[in-house]
Scaffold this active site. Structure first.
Site: not given
Ligand code: DPN
Ligand code: ZN
Ligand code: CA
Length: 438
Positions: A171-172, A200, A287
């Site tokens: 995902e990251e 999340d 992070h």
């Molecule tokens: N999944 C994380 C990111 O994309 O950095 C957290 C996140 C989720 C940030 C939803 C903002 C909104």
């Molecule tokens: Zn993240």
């Protein structure tokens, strides 16, 4: 006119209070619909959710400090979650993909049973960034979804929908795993997914309570949960489309989810309603290497884990639309032979909030020797006319028929009429009864 009332208990209670149930038909309140109600959702033990986080932390420690895509800590995380689900009776599928030259993994866990044509999904990304263990981002969502799945197994839940849980890789790196999952899903299979719930970051140390503003039913389900525990919520605005729900939304699947905040700053208004520290990020370790087991607010993790289960339990049971209140006249009204003016059979409706539905049902029972003579209209309280029958059916006797009328522009309360005119001579009859259901 005799009036009988049946339907929703709430409406019936309101009418009883208004003294309108005096002439109700005995037994008319028993709704014959076979409703499978959701059992009471469980309280997810936050200690169990935290135990998963402790394991994910250990996995990171044993694998160079992270659980990132392409690193050994990611595969070890997947193996941990998979083993728990296998032991609990889920059918698990390990899906592999390649991203940035490394093998990535999604884990899909199906709970046997339910309607295969109506699938409710919940998921979380299991990968961390490479700078830390990713305990809030996103051990929190991963552990809450895992513990909810285990609770489904413990309770032997038999939802009407088929339940499917997913843990996404990479995902990251740009929602890679979840995009891969939806892309390989045949169009026909996508259409069966009635909703995807994303979790999340749901244990942020300085938490807010954010609900995704997306599918209205999913959104309302979460809002109802939080209202029930007296916790105000706000719409999620920090990063629309920044998590795996975007992959599902992009292919037309209804989505929703929860979030407790990342690097945005909590305002003083937010600190007033939620506690915590104004002027500070929701997650100062977002992070970073300090996103470890100390980077979790237990109360937020607890509430959000319970919200996951609340949504799975409530959305997992197809909710049949409850029958609305209905009003009936059983007074005979004579229909004089043509040529004659139309006759009316009135029903006074009260105690119904707002407008009539688009699916207002009208049951007509007319005794007649030639229904091809008849013009039958539903007349709304303001005089709007909805034609139900216009001399069709030829020489057949009687008009016993159900009609669905889009009466959504009509206020429900007031006097409705069934208006009947005989347009051809010789045959005659009478309105035996009619009923309107909202
Ligand atoms: N999944 C994380 C990111 O994309 O950095 C957290 C996140 C989720 C940030 C939803 C903002 C909104
Ligand atoms: Zn993240
Ligand atoms: Ca006639």
């Amino acid at each position: 006119m005799s009036l009988s009332v049946s339907g929703r208990l709430a409406a019936a209670a309101a009418l009883a209070a208004a003294g309108l149930l005096a002439s109700a038909t005995p037994g008319a309140l028993a709704a014959p619909t076979a409703v499978t109600a959701a059992p009471t959702p469980p309280d997810i033990p936050v200690a169990n959710v935290k135990a998963h986080l402790t394991q994910l932390q250990s996995i990171a420690q044993a694998n160079g400090g992270n659980r990132a895509h392409g690193r050994t800590g990611y595969k070890a995380s997947i193996d941990y979650v998979k083993a728990k689900l296998d032991a609990a009776g889920f059918t698990t599928t390990l899906q592999t993909f390649t991203s940035s030259g490394a093998t990535g993994y999604n884990l899909i866990a199906d709970w046997p049973g339910g309607d295969p044509n109506s699938v409710l999904m919940a998921g979380a990304h299991l990968d961390s960034v490479s700078s830390g263990a990713g305990i809030n981002d996103n051990g929190s969502g991963s552990a809450a979804v895992l513990e909810t799945a285990l609770a489904v197994s413990r309770s032997g839940l038999t939802p009407t929908k088929h339940l499917r849980f997913g843990w996404w890789g990479a995902e990251e790196l740009g929602l890679i795993g979840s995009k891969y999952y939806v892309n390989q899903l045949p169009t026909a299979e996508r259409a069966k997914v009635s909703g995807y719930l994303n979790f999340d970051m749901i244990g942020s140390p300085n938490p807010g309570y954010f609900v995704y503003d997306d599918d209205p039913t999913i959104e309302q389900t979460f809002k109802t949960y939080f209202a029930g525990i007296g916790v105000p919520t706000e719409i999620e605005t920090e990063g629309d489309g920044r998590s795996d729900h975007a992959s599902f939304k992009n292919v037309g699947i209804p989505v929703g989810g929860l979030f407790t905040g990342a690097s945005n700053t909590k305002t003083s208004a937010q600190a007033q309603k939620w506690g915590g520290t104004a002027g500070q990020s929701f997650d100062r370790c977002y992070h970073s290497s300090c996103d470890n087991t100390s980077n979790i607010n237990d109360t937020a993790l607890d509430r959000n884990s319970d919200a996951v289960a609340y949504a799975i339990w409530n959305l997992g049971f197809a909710t049949p639309v409850p029958p609305g209140p209905s009003f009936e006249s059983t007074t005979d009204v004579n229909i004089p032979d043509s040529p004659a003016a139309a006759v009316n059979s009135p029903i006074a409706v009260s105690g119904v909030t707002g407008n009539a539905p688009a699916t207002t049902k009208v049951d007509v029972n007319i005794v007649h020797t030639y229904r091809g003579d008849l013009i039958v209209d539903l007349v709304a309280p303001d005089g709007s006319v909805y034609n139900l029958h216009n001399r069709s059916g030829g020489s057949a006797d009687n008009l016993v028929q159900s009609y669905t009328v889009n009466a959504s522009s009509e206020v429900a309360n007031g006097t409705w009429n069934l208006r009947v005119r005989d347009a051809a001579a010789q045959d005659v009859g009478y309105i035996n009864s009619w009923k309107i259901t909202f």
